[in-house]
Structure formats: C-alpha cells, structure tokens
Design an enzyme around this catalytic site. Structure first.
Site, PDB file in Angstrom:
ATOM      1  N   LYS A  84       0.808  -1.223   0.000  1.00 28.90           N
ATOM      2  CA  LYS A  84       0.000   0.000   0.000  1.00 28.90           C
ATOM      3  C   LYS A  84       0.838   1.268   0.000  1.00 28.90           C
ATOM      4  O   LYS A  84       0.327   2.331  -0.300  1.00 28.90           O
ATOM      5  CB  LYS A  84      -1.038  -0.025   1.127  1.00 28.90           C
ATOM      6  CG  LYS A  84      -0.639   0.477   2.465  1.00 28.90           C
ATOM      7  CD  LYS A  84      -1.917   0.820   3.241  1.00 28.90           C
ATOM      8  CE  LYS A  84      -1.637   1.044   4.695  1.00 28.90           C
ATOM      9  NZ  LYS A  84      -2.827   1.554   5.381  1.00 28.90           N
ATOM     10  N   ASP A  85       2.120   1.149   0.300  1.00 27.05           N
ATOM     11  CA  ASP A  85       2.988   2.328   0.241  1.00 27.05           C
ATOM     12  C   ASP A  85       3.615   2.535  -1.133  1.00 27.05           C
ATOM     13  O   ASP A  85       4.317   3.515  -1.360  1.00 27.05           O
ATOM     14  CB  ASP A  85       4.091   2.216   1.298  1.00 27.05           C
ATOM     15  CG  ASP A  85       3.525   2.294   2.708  1.00 27.05           C
ATOM     16  OD1 ASP A  85       2.487   2.966   2.893  1.00 27.05           O
ATOM     17  OD2 ASP A  85       4.102   1.674   3.621  1.00 27.05           O
ATOM     18  N   ARG A 136      -8.642   8.675   4.144  1.00 24.71           N
ATOM     19  CA  ARG A 136      -9.573   7.589   3.795  1.00 24.71           C
ATOM     20  C   ARG A 136     -10.326   7.103   5.042  1.00 24.71           C
ATOM     21  O   ARG A 136     -11.549   6.938   5.014  1.00 24.71           O
ATOM     22  CB  ARG A 136      -8.750   6.436   3.193  1.00 24.71           C
ATOM     23  CG  ARG A 136      -9.497   5.158   2.947  1.00 24.71           C
ATOM     24  CD  ARG A 136      -8.532   4.058   2.504  1.00 24.71           C
ATOM     25  NE  ARG A 136      -7.543   3.720   3.521  1.00 24.71           N
ATOM     26  CZ  ARG A 136      -7.778   2.923   4.556  1.00 24.71           C
ATOM     27  NH1 ARG A 136      -8.947   2.352   4.716  1.00 24.71           N
ATOM     28  NH2 ARG A 136      -6.831   2.686   5.452  1.00 24.71           N
ATOM     29  N   ARG A 137      -9.597   6.901   6.118  1.00 21.26           N
ATOM     30  CA  ARG A 137     -10.247   6.431   7.353  1.00 21.26           C
ATOM     31  C   ARG A 137     -11.156   7.509   7.928  1.00 21.26           C
ATOM     32  O   ARG A 137     -12.287   7.239   8.322  1.00 21.26           O
ATOM     33  CB  ARG A 137      -9.186   6.018   8.382  1.00 21.26           C
ATOM     34  CG  ARG A 137      -8.479   4.736   7.995  1.00 21.26           C
ATOM     35  CD  ARG A 137      -7.270   4.432   8.880  1.00 21.26           C
ATOM     36  NE  ARG A 137      -6.623   3.196   8.454  1.00 21.26           N
ATOM     37  CZ  ARG A 137      -5.331   2.932   8.633  1.00 21.26           C
ATOM     38  NH1 ARG A 137      -4.542   3.814   9.227  1.00 21.26           N
ATOM     39  NH2 ARG A 137      -4.834   1.784   8.221  1.00 21.26           N
ATOM     40  N   ARG A 154       1.156  10.618  13.975  1.00 20.49           N
ATOM     41  CA  ARG A 154       2.207  10.108  13.085  1.00 20.49           C
ATOM     42  C   ARG A 154       3.179   9.240  13.866  1.00 20.49           C
ATOM     43  O   ARG A 154       3.062   9.052  15.055  1.00 20.49           O
ATOM     44  CB  ARG A 154       2.967  11.275  12.424  1.00 20.49           C
ATOM     45  CG  ARG A 154       2.220  12.040  11.328  1.00 20.49           C
ATOM     46  CD  ARG A 154       2.050  11.273  10.024  1.00 20.49           C
ATOM     47  NE  ARG A 154       3.213  10.473   9.662  1.00 20.49           N
ATOM     48  CZ  ARG A 154       4.279  10.914   9.040  1.00 20.49           C
ATOM     49  NH1 ARG A 154       4.365  12.172   8.679  1.00 20.49           N
ATOM     50  NH2 ARG A 154       5.281  10.116   8.754  1.00 20.49           N
ATOM     51  N   ARG A 160       2.891   5.144  17.844  1.00 23.80           N
ATOM     52  CA  ARG A 160       1.468   5.510  17.921  1.00 23.80           C
ATOM     53  C   ARG A 160       0.800   4.838  19.113  1.00 23.80           C
ATOM     54  O   ARG A 160      -0.002   5.459  19.812  1.00 23.80           O
ATOM     55  CB  ARG A 160       0.751   5.102  16.648  1.00 23.80           C
ATOM     56  CG  ARG A 160       1.157   5.955  15.482  1.00 23.80           C
ATOM     57  CD  ARG A 160       0.350   5.597  14.273  1.00 23.80           C
ATOM     58  NE  ARG A 160       1.010   6.150  13.102  1.00 23.80           N
ATOM     59  CZ  ARG A 160       0.411   6.430  11.972  1.00 23.80           C
ATOM     60  NH1 ARG A 160      -0.872   6.203  11.836  1.00 23.80           N
ATOM     61  NH2 ARG A 160       1.083   6.930  10.967  1.00 23.80           N
ATOM     62  N   CYS A 248      -1.606   8.118  -2.015  1.00 20.61           N
ATOM     63  CA  CYS A 248      -1.864   7.659  -0.645  1.00 20.61           C
ATOM     64  C   CYS A 248      -2.574   8.739   0.157  1.00 20.61           C
ATOM     65  O   CYS A 248      -3.013   8.521   1.269  1.00 20.61           O
ATOM     66  CB  CYS A 248      -0.587   7.228   0.035  1.00 20.61           C
ATOM     67  SG  CYS A 248       0.546   8.570   0.341  1.00 20.61           S
TER      68      CYS A 248
HETATM   69  C1  DPM Z   1      -0.759   4.581   3.518  1.00 21.02           C
HETATM   70  C2  DPM Z   1      -1.707   5.038   4.453  1.00 21.02           C
HETATM   71  C3  DPM Z   1      -1.202   4.736   5.728  1.00 21.02           C
HETATM   72  C4  DPM Z   1       0.071   4.084   5.524  1.00 21.02           C
HETATM   73  C5  DPM Z   1      -3.001   5.751   4.107  1.00 21.02           C
HETATM   74  C6  DPM Z   1      -4.257   4.902   4.314  1.00 21.02           C
HETATM   75  C7  DPM Z   1      -1.843   5.027   7.032  1.00 21.02           C
HETATM   76  C8  DPM Z   1      -1.525   6.393   7.540  1.00 21.02           C
HETATM   77  C9  DPM Z   1      -2.035   6.638   8.916  1.00 21.02           C
HETATM   78  C10 DPM Z   1      -0.829   4.648   2.048  1.00 21.02           C
HETATM   79  N1  DPM Z   1       0.312   4.035   4.184  1.00 21.02           N
HETATM   80  O1  DPM Z   1      -4.228   3.747   4.768  1.00 21.02           O
HETATM   81  O2  DPM Z   1      -5.364   5.419   4.034  1.00 21.02           O
HETATM   82  O3  DPM Z   1      -2.683   5.804   9.550  1.00 21.02           O
HETATM   83  O4  DPM Z   1      -1.765   7.726   9.425  1.00 21.02           O
HETATM   84  C11 DPM Z   1       1.159   2.002   6.492  1.00 21.02           C
HETATM   85  C12 DPM Z   1       0.804   1.022   7.481  1.00 21.02           C
HETATM   86  C13 DPM Z   1       1.113  -0.238   6.922  1.00 21.02           C
HETATM   87  C14 DPM Z   1       1.664   0.003   5.673  1.00 21.02           C
HETATM   88  C15 DPM Z   1       0.234   1.281   8.827  1.00 21.02           C
HETATM   89  C16 DPM Z   1      -1.265   1.401   8.905  1.00 21.02           C
HETATM   90  C17 DPM Z   1       0.974  -1.618   7.532  1.00 21.02           C
HETATM   91  C18 DPM Z   1      -0.139  -2.445   6.916  1.00 21.02           C
HETATM   92  C19 DPM Z   1       0.163  -3.001   5.531  1.00 21.02           C
HETATM   93  C20 DPM Z   1       1.029   3.523   6.556  1.00 21.02           C
HETATM   94  N2  DPM Z   1       1.716   1.360   5.455  1.00 21.02           N
HETATM   95  O5  DPM Z   1      -1.979   1.551   7.909  1.00 21.02           O
HETATM   96  O6  DPM Z   1      -1.775   1.331  10.056  1.00 21.02           O
HETATM   97  O7  DPM Z   1       1.266  -3.537   5.297  1.00 21.02           O
HETATM   98  O8  DPM Z   1      -0.730  -2.937   4.680  1.00 21.02           O
END
Ligand code: DPM
Length: 351
Positions: A84-85, A136-137, A154, A160, A248
């Site tokens: 997702k990143d 999104r959330r 953050r 967190r 993202c």
């Molecule tokens: C992206 C988002 C977030 C991450 C945006 C989204 C969350 C940001 C936040 C694109 N990357 O989800 O709408 O919560 O402030 C990220 C996490 C993981 C990968 C952590 C998370 C782990 C889960 C995975 C940060 N990137 O989402 O809680 O591997 O899919």
C-alpha cells in the site's frame, strides 16, 4: 545463482519493516536453502518527516524512494515494501516481481486502556478524539460516527501505540490489522472494521517485492513466494486507484475478493468530511490478449500491470484484473468521483 551468492535486501528501519523483510526472506529460504541474505536498512522521507500529516507532505513515494534509488544503483537486489505504500506507477526500470499472500486487509480500532469495557467506536462518548492521519479512514468513519472527532497521529506503529497509552490525547487510534498482527500485538485490537464501515486502502495487508525489471535472475528467484489471488486482487485495486489518479493522500478505498474464479472489486471515493461519496462494485469475465513489451535493445520484457509482473498467471488474467479496476473507476467517474477528488486535492494544496 552461485552457491556463495549473498542476496542483498533493502528495507526500511522500522520494526514492522524489518519483520516484513525477515518474513519474506524466511519464505525464500524454504525454496532456496543454499542462499544467504543480507538486509541493508535505510530511512525514507516518510520516516524522517514526523511532524506533518502524510497528506500534507505531498510526495507520492514517501516510504519507498530512497530504497528504489539503492535498487537502481544495484546496491541491493530487491526491496520489500508494504504494497500500500507503493505508488501505482513505479519509477522507470522497476517492477513488483512478487506479491505475498495477503493478511487480513481490514482496519482496526485500538482503544485507550481506560476504555477497557468499550468494544466499538459507537460506544465512545461524544467528541472523543480518534487518532489517524489517513483521509480515507477519517472520511469513512465520519459518515458512520459523526459524534467523534478525528486528529492526526504520526510515527511508526509502536510510537502511535505509546502515544495512545501515554498522551491522553486520543480515545482510540485506527491502524491496519495486518501491521498490528505482524508486530505480535494482535490482542491490542478492540474492533476490526468491516468493509461496510471502512473499506481498506489499495494493496493493504499485502507485501510486495520490488526488483529491477531487467534482473531476470532475481525475478525468477523471488517468484516462488508470489500468491496469485493476492496479486490479481491487488492489480484490480491498483488499476482502480491509478485510473482515478489517486495517491496515498486521497480518500479512495477498496475491497476485493475472488469468487468462482472472478475478481469482485468494490471501491469508493469520499469527500474529506465524508458527506459526499460514490461507491460501486464491479466484476468482468471477458479476457484480453495484449502485446509483448520490448526494452530499448530489443530484449523481451515481462508485462507489467500497475507495476506488477507475475510469471505464474497468464497475461490475459492479469489484464482482466486490471480492466476490472479501470472499469469500476470509469463507472464511479460517471457518478461524480472526479469532482469529489478534485475538491479534495484543492483543499489539500491550500492547507
Ligand atoms: C498509507 C496510508 C497509511 C500508511 C493511508 C491509508 C496510514 C496512515 C495513517 C498509504 N500508508 O491507509 O489510508 O494511519 O496515518 C502504512 C501502514 C502499513 C503500511 C500502517 C497502517 C501496515 C499495513 C500493511 C502507513 N503502510 O496503515 O496502520 O502492510 O498494509
């Protein structure tokens, strides 16, 4: 590969990133017991800028760029990322050569310890503050839980969780179930959010292995850990996002499954406050042949679908997955998705 070869693997430094990289290496070792792996860690822009919400930093490859530079320079042979990143368009010369079997892609609520008797966001008192930096959330939860407030948080997952427990600023935080589970902290999850409350991010829960597109040797080496169904679902999700030109930092959400051999993709686009939304579900059966790609020197290149290249699935299936995402996005565009996203982008720029 030679017996003595050491495969160099790029990873971010966070505990979660290292666990993910080690998981991939462990699976690879089952298939290639003679190989040795060395992890080379580095920090990324996303790791270094901690005082801004992600959506306001304004770069698409926040968590991946530095690793991709090392890959391009051949300092590492492959890089492990949370899919997702990874932006839907990768830098030239890069590709995702394997997508591992997806964990639970949902989002989860972690309550402040003082609320040990509360099991859902619904039960929190009015104006309770929920920590998340994900537009999104926020957009989706505001629709369902208008009595709550949302504030940016953050830092990596451990940071967190510590902020939640110690700062008293948040009543709960929202995190990806997959991340918490990989850290071994599953019992901190109070509530998993079903897709009718909060659809997940594109690629959430899946790990991706990025390689140089001309590095056939490494691509062959890592192919064994690819999960076909996960790769197909993620291609559909990424094609949806790419067609909408989302990154993202926009409220685009999805849910996908493979039912009777067909990909069923649901997706949604939301305004920042969640008041406007366009959602839909799509599935297709027809298959498409497609053409072969060649490099500048005439070498046959693997076909790529939103950056993903998989040997073990016919191109026609990969293309169908891609078309599922494209067509769902086009459907939602007809219903006003683009206007919603344009407004979100304008708002983000003016902040
Ligand atoms: C992206 C988002 C977030 C991450 C945006 C989204 C969350 C940001 C936040 C694109 N990357 O989800 O709408 O919560 O402030 C990220 C996490 C993981 C990968 C952590 C998370 C782990 C889960 C995975 C940060 N990137 O989402 O809680 O591997 O899919």
């Amino acid at each position: 590969m030679e017996k003595s070869t050491v495969v160099r693997v790029g990873s971010r430094k966070s505990q979660l990133a290292l666990i993910q990289t080690e998981t991939v290496i462990k699976s690879l070792k089952l298939h290639h017991p003679h190989l040795e792996f060395e992890i080379i860690t580095m920090s990324t822009t996303g790791d270094n800028i901690l005082d801004k919400a992600l959506s306001k930093i304004g770069e698409k490859s926040l968590f991946t760029k530095e690793l991709e530079v090392a890959l391009a320079k051949r300092e590492v042979d492959f890089v492990v990322h949370s899919l997702k990143d990874l932006p839907t368009t990768l830098p030239p010369g890069m590709m995702i050569g394997a997508v591992c079997r997806r964990e639970d892609p949902s989002d989860a609520v972690v309550m402040h310890p003082k609320y040990h008797d509360i099991i859902s966001l619904e039960q929190l008192p009015n104006d309770s503050v929920i920590g998340t930096s994900s537009l999104r959330r926020i957009a989706q939860l505001q629709r369902r839980y208008p009595h709550l407030k949302y504030q940016s948080i953050r830092g990596n997952l451990n940071t967190r969780l510590r902020k939640l427990d110690e700062d008293n600023a948040y009543s709960a935080i929202i995190l990806a179930t997959a991340g918490i589970t990989r850290l071994g902290l599953k019992d901190r999850i109070t509530q998993k959010l079903p897709s009718d409350v909060c659809m997940h991010a594109v690629g959430q829960g899946a790990l991706a292995v990025e390689v140089r597109e001309d590095d056939t040797e490494t691509h062959n080496l890592i192919s064994c850990i690819n999960d076909n169904d996960t790769a197909l679902c993620c291609i559909a999700e990424r094609a949806f996002m790419k067609t909408l030109e989302g990154g993202c930092s926009v409220p685009v959400a999805v849910h996908s499954s493979i039912t009777h051999g067909k990909i069923v993709l649901s997706g949604g686009v939301f305004s920042l406050d969640g008041t406007e939304c366009v959602v839909g579900t799509h599935s297709i059966v027809e298959k498409d042949g497609g053409a072969t790609r060649y490099s500048e020197n005439g070498m046959k290149l693997p076909n790529m679908f939103c950056g993903i290249s998989i040997h073990s699935v016919p191109d026609s299936d990969l293309r169908t997955a891609e078309q599922t995402g494209v067509q769902l996005a086009e459907q939602l565009q007809k219903q006003g998705a683009q206007e919603i996203l344009n407004n979100v982008r304008q708002f983000n720029v003016s902040l």
